[in-house]
Design a protein around this motif. Structure first.
Motif, PDB file in Angstrom:
ATOM      1  N   TRP A 562       0.867  -1.164   0.000  1.00  0.00           N
ATOM      2  CA  TRP A 562       0.000   0.000   0.000  1.00  0.00           C
ATOM      3  C   TRP A 562       0.909   1.221   0.000  1.00  0.00           C
ATOM      4  CZ3 TRP A 562      -3.837  -1.452   4.543  1.00  0.00           C
ATOM      5  CH2 TRP A 562      -4.541  -2.612   4.180  1.00  0.00           C
ATOM      6  N   ILE A 563       0.838   2.010  -1.050  1.00  0.00           N
ATOM      7  CA  ILE A 563       1.782   3.119  -1.227  1.00  0.00           C
ATOM      8  C   ILE A 563       1.038   4.450  -1.163  1.00  0.00           C
ATOM      9  CG2 ILE A 563       3.490   4.146  -2.759  1.00  0.00           C
ATOM     10  CD1 ILE A 563       3.981   1.381  -3.923  1.00  0.00           C
ATOM     11  N   LEU A 564       1.460   5.295  -0.215  1.00  0.00           N
ATOM     12  CA  LEU A 564       0.924   6.645  -0.078  1.00  0.00           C
ATOM     13  C   LEU A 564       1.773   7.596  -0.902  1.00  0.00           C
ATOM     14  CD1 LEU A 564       0.103   6.726   3.741  1.00  0.00           C
ATOM     15  CD2 LEU A 564      -1.541   7.129   1.888  1.00  0.00           C
ATOM     16  N   GLU A 565       1.139   8.266  -1.862  1.00  0.00           N
ATOM     17  CA  GLU A 565       1.848   9.196  -2.736  1.00  0.00           C
ATOM     18  C   GLU A 565       1.358  10.611  -2.457  1.00  0.00           C
ATOM     19  OE1 GLU A 565       0.731   7.548  -6.469  1.00  0.00           O
ATOM     20  OE2 GLU A 565       2.405   6.126  -6.515  1.00  0.00           O
ATOM     21  N   PRO A 566       2.285  11.563  -2.239  1.00  0.00           N
ATOM     22  CA  PRO A 566       1.889  12.936  -1.904  1.00  0.00           C
ATOM     23  C   PRO A 566       1.103  13.593  -3.039  1.00  0.00           C
ATOM     24  CG  PRO A 566       4.204  12.547  -1.392  1.00  0.00           C
ATOM     25  CD  PRO A 566       3.740  11.370  -2.203  1.00  0.00           C
TER      26      PRO A 566
END
Length: 576
Positions: A562-566
Motif C-alpha cells: 500500500w503506497i501513499l503518494e503525496p
C-alpha cells in the motif's frame, strides 16, 4: 621502500623548509596529499594533489599518520564498578566510515564516547585525532552551532543545504520540524564542522527512503575517520569500508559492510566449530593410544622385574639384566612419557578451541517464536473507501482489507499519513482491555512510539501474568536480545524492551494478526534479523510500516504494498 598508507587530508611535510612543492617532489621528500598516499620516502611513491599546509620533519609526518588513526590499545571500561562493557579491547581504524554494530547494551554508544574522549577508559589507551565530534541520536535539542551553520553562507554550508534539502527558515522553527528534518540538520552541522573524527549515532532514525538517500550522499563525501552506529543494513553496506562487531566485551573489526561482516562471522563460527571437532578427535585418539601404551608399559615392566625369580635362577636374572641394559622391553615407558607430553599439549589446544568456539557462539540468541494462528474468517478487517483528515491535509484511500495470512507493507514518505492510517485501521478492531492496550481481540498492535504511560502499562501487564505466562514472554524478550531481569528493575521498561515485550506477547494471545508501526524502531540489528525470521514463520497476517528496505523486502516478500503518494492537498493510497 615502505608501502604507502592511504590518507585523505592535505598536508606537505618536508625537512627542507619552504621550498617549492616541485623541488620537494623531485627530491623525494615526504608528502600527504588530498585523496593521495602517505609515502615515508622516495620519489614517485606518492600521488600529487593539492597541498594545503606545510609542516617540517619526518617525525611530524609520523605524528600526523597516528593523528589520522583511531587506536584502542588494551582498553577496558565499566560504569561505576558494574559489569565490564569492554575488556582488553584493541583495534585501529583509519579514514573512511566504520560501522559499529552489536546488540542493545553491547557498548555501541560507549565506544563512540571513548573514541571522542567524552569517557576515559579504566585501563588501556585511546589515541586519535583531537578534533572530534559526536552527532547523538536524540533530536529534541537543536545543535549548538546551528546558527553559525545557517548564517555561514560559505561553500560547504551552501553545498550541504543543497544536498540535504534544508531550508533557511528551519533555523527559526526547530520545534515544528519533523524528527527526520531535525536529523538532517544535525548531520549537516556535523559535516560542516568537518572534524577529523566524526561519530554518528543512528543517523537514519525516523527518516524515509528519500531522506536517507540525501544523508547517504552527504556523509559519503566525508573524508575523515567516521564511526557509524546504525541498524540499517542497506545504509551500512552502502557507506562502510569496515565494521566493528561488539559482543560480550570484545570488539572484532571485519572488512566491508554489515553483509560481508556477518558472512565472515559465519565463516569464522563454522571454522571454530570444525577446529574444535578436530581438537576433540585428536585428543580422543591420543587418550586411547595413551591407555594402550600404559598397558604395554606395565606389561614390559613386569617382564623386566626380578620379582618372583628364584635367587639362584642366574640364567633368568641375566636375561632381565641384559634387557635393562640394551633397552629391550623399555621402549613402552619412553613412548608413554612422550605420549603424556603430547596429550597435555592436546588438552591445552582443546581448551583453546573450546574457548574460541564459545566466543564465536556467545550472545547468539536462538530466535523468538511467534506461531500465532490463522484466522477462520476470510477477512480480519475491512476499511471502506474514504478520506482521512490530518490537520488541513487529506489522505484518500480505496477500500482496504487484510485476510488470513496476508503480508502487507504500508509505504510512503514522512508526513504522508502512514501512522494516521495505521491508527484508523486499529480503531476498526475490537476495543482493547485497559490492562492490555496493545491487544485488540486477537490482533497485537505495536504503535510507532510508546510514551511513559504506555510503557508502564506494559510493565503492569507483565506483573499481572501468571508465572508460566510471564516465563513465555520473558523467553521471547531474551531471544530478541534483551535481559528479562532489566524489565523488573524499573517501573517502566526502555522503549526497546517495551517493544520486544509487546512483540513477544503475540505468543500468549494466539494472535491472528500483527499490526506493527515501524517495528524496527529502538531494536538493535541482531534483534531485527531475528524478528524477520519470526514474522516469516508467523501463521497469521502481518500489516506493517518500515523505512528499513532490507526488512521490507524480507517480511513483505510476495505480499501486497500500500503506497501513499503525496498530492498538493495531502496524499492518495495506491494498492499494488
Amino acid at each position: 621502500m615502505t608501502e604507502p598508507v592511504p590518507v585523505t587530508y592535505s598536508y606537505c611535510i618536508t625537512e627542507e623548509g619552504d621550498r617549492s612543492v616541485e623541488d620537494q617532489i623531485g627530491n623525494g621528500h615526504v608528502y600527504i596529499v588530498r585523496h593521495g598516499r602517505f609515502p615515508f620516502r622516495g620519489p614517485n611513491s606518492f600521488h600529487v594533489g593539492t597541498v594545503a599546509r606545510r609542516l617540517r620533519g619526518l617525525a611530524m609526518a609520523q605524528r600526523i599518520f597516528h593523528h589520522y588513526t583511531l587506536q584502542f590499545s588494551r582498553v577496558s571500561f565499566s560504569y561505576d564498578g558494574s559489569s565490564p562493557v569492554f575488556s582488553d579491547v584493541s583495534f585501529s581504524l583509519g579514514p573512511g566510515w566504520s560501522g559499529v554494530v552489536g546488540a542493545n547494551g553491547s557498548g555501541k554508544s560507549t565506544l563512540l564516547a571513548l573514541a571522542a574522549r567524552i569517557l576515559q577508559p579504566n585501563s588501556g589507551t585511546v589515541s586519535g585525532p583531537s578534533d572530534r565530534f559526536v552527532c547523538a541520536q536524540p533530536t529534541e535539542k537543536a545543535p549548538d552551532r546551528i546558527e553559525d551553520f545557517f548564517n555561514a553562507f560559505d561553500e560547504r554550508s551552501i553545498d550541504l543545504m543543497r544536498r540535504l534539502e534544508l531550508e533557511f527558515e528551519w533555523l527559526y522553527r526547530w520545534q515544528t520540524l519533523s524528527d527526520g528534518e531535525r536529523k538532517r540538520v544535525q548531520i549537516a552541522v556535523a559535516l560542516w564542522l568537518a572534524p577529523d573524527l566524526l561519530a554518528l549515532d543512528e543517523p537514519t532514525n525516523h527518516i524515509d527512503a528519500d531522506a536517507k538517500d540525501l544523508v547517504l550522499d552527504a556523509i559519503a563525501r566525508y573524508d575523515g575517520i567516521g564511526l557509524l552506529v546504525s541498524h540499517d543494513r542497506e545504509f551500512l553496506d552502502s557507506v562502510c569500508a569496515r565494521c566493528v562487531f561488539l559482543r560480550a566485551g570484545t570488539a572484532t573489526v571485519r572488512p566491508g559492510g554489515i553483509t560481508a561482516g556477518l558472512e565472515q562471522a559465519g565463516r569464522e563460527k563454522i571454522a571454530a566449530e570444525r577446529a574444535l571437532d578436530d581438537a576433540r578427535r585428536r585428543t580422543a585418539s591420543l587418550e586411547s593410544e595413551t591407555v594402550n601404551r600404559r598397558e604395554i608399559a606395565r606389561s614390559q615392566q613386569r617382564r623386566r622385574s626380578k620379582a618372583g625369580l628364584a635367587i639362584k635362577d642366574h640364567d633368568a636374572r641375566f636375561k632381565r639384566n641384559l634387557a635393562r641394559y640394551t633397552g629391550k622391553d623399555g621402549t613402552g615407558g619412553k613412548l608413554l612419557r612422550q605420549l603424556d607430553g603430547r596429550l597435555a599439549a592436546a588438552h591445552a589446544e582443546l581448551d583453546t578451541k573450546e574457548a574460541e568456539a564459545a566466543a564465536a557462539r556467545s550472545g547468539d540468541p536462538s530466535g523468538v517464536s511467534l506461531s500465532g494462528t490463522t484466522s477462520r474468517a476470510d477477512s480480519i478487517f475491512r476499511l471502506g473507501a474514504g478520506e482521512i483528515l490530518i490537520g488541513d491535509r487529506v489522505v484518500r484511500c480505496p477500500e482496504l482489507s487484510v485476510s488470513r495470512r496476508d503480508r502487507v507493507v504500508l509505504l510512503g514518505p514522512n508526513g504522508s499519513g502512514k501512522t494516521t492510517l495505521i491508527k484508523r485501521i486499529a480503531a476498526t478492531l475490537p476495543e482493547p482491555k485497559a490492562e492490555t492496550p496493545f491487544v485488540r481481540g486477537t490482533v497485537v498492535f505495536l504503535p510507532q512510539e510508546l510514551d511513559a504511560a504506555e510503557r508502564r502499562s506494559v510493565r503492569a501487564w507483565l506483573d499481572s501474568l501468571p508465572n508460566a505466562d510471564r516465563a513465555v514472554v520473558f523467553s521471547g524478550v531474551h531471544r530478541l536480545g534483551s535481559d528479562p531481569e532489566r524489565l523488573l528493575e524499573s517501573p517502566f521498561p526502555s522503549p526497546g524492551e517495551a517493544r520486544k515485550t509487546i512483540i513477544a506477547s503475540a505468543e500468549l494471545v494466539n494472535s491472528t494478526m500483527l499490526v506493527l508501526d515501524e517495528p524496527t524502531n529502538h531494536l538493535d540489528l541482531p534483534s531485527i534479523i531475528l524478528l524477520e525470521a519470526a514474522l516469516a514463520a508467523f501463521e497469521g497476517a502481518v500489516l506493517f510500516t518500515s523505512h528499513d528496505e532490507r526488512f521490507v523486502e524480507t517480511v513483505a516478500a510476495g505480499g501486497a504494498r500500500w503506497i501513499l503518494e503525496p498530492t498538493p492537498d495531502g496524499s492518495v493510497l495506491t494498492v499494488l
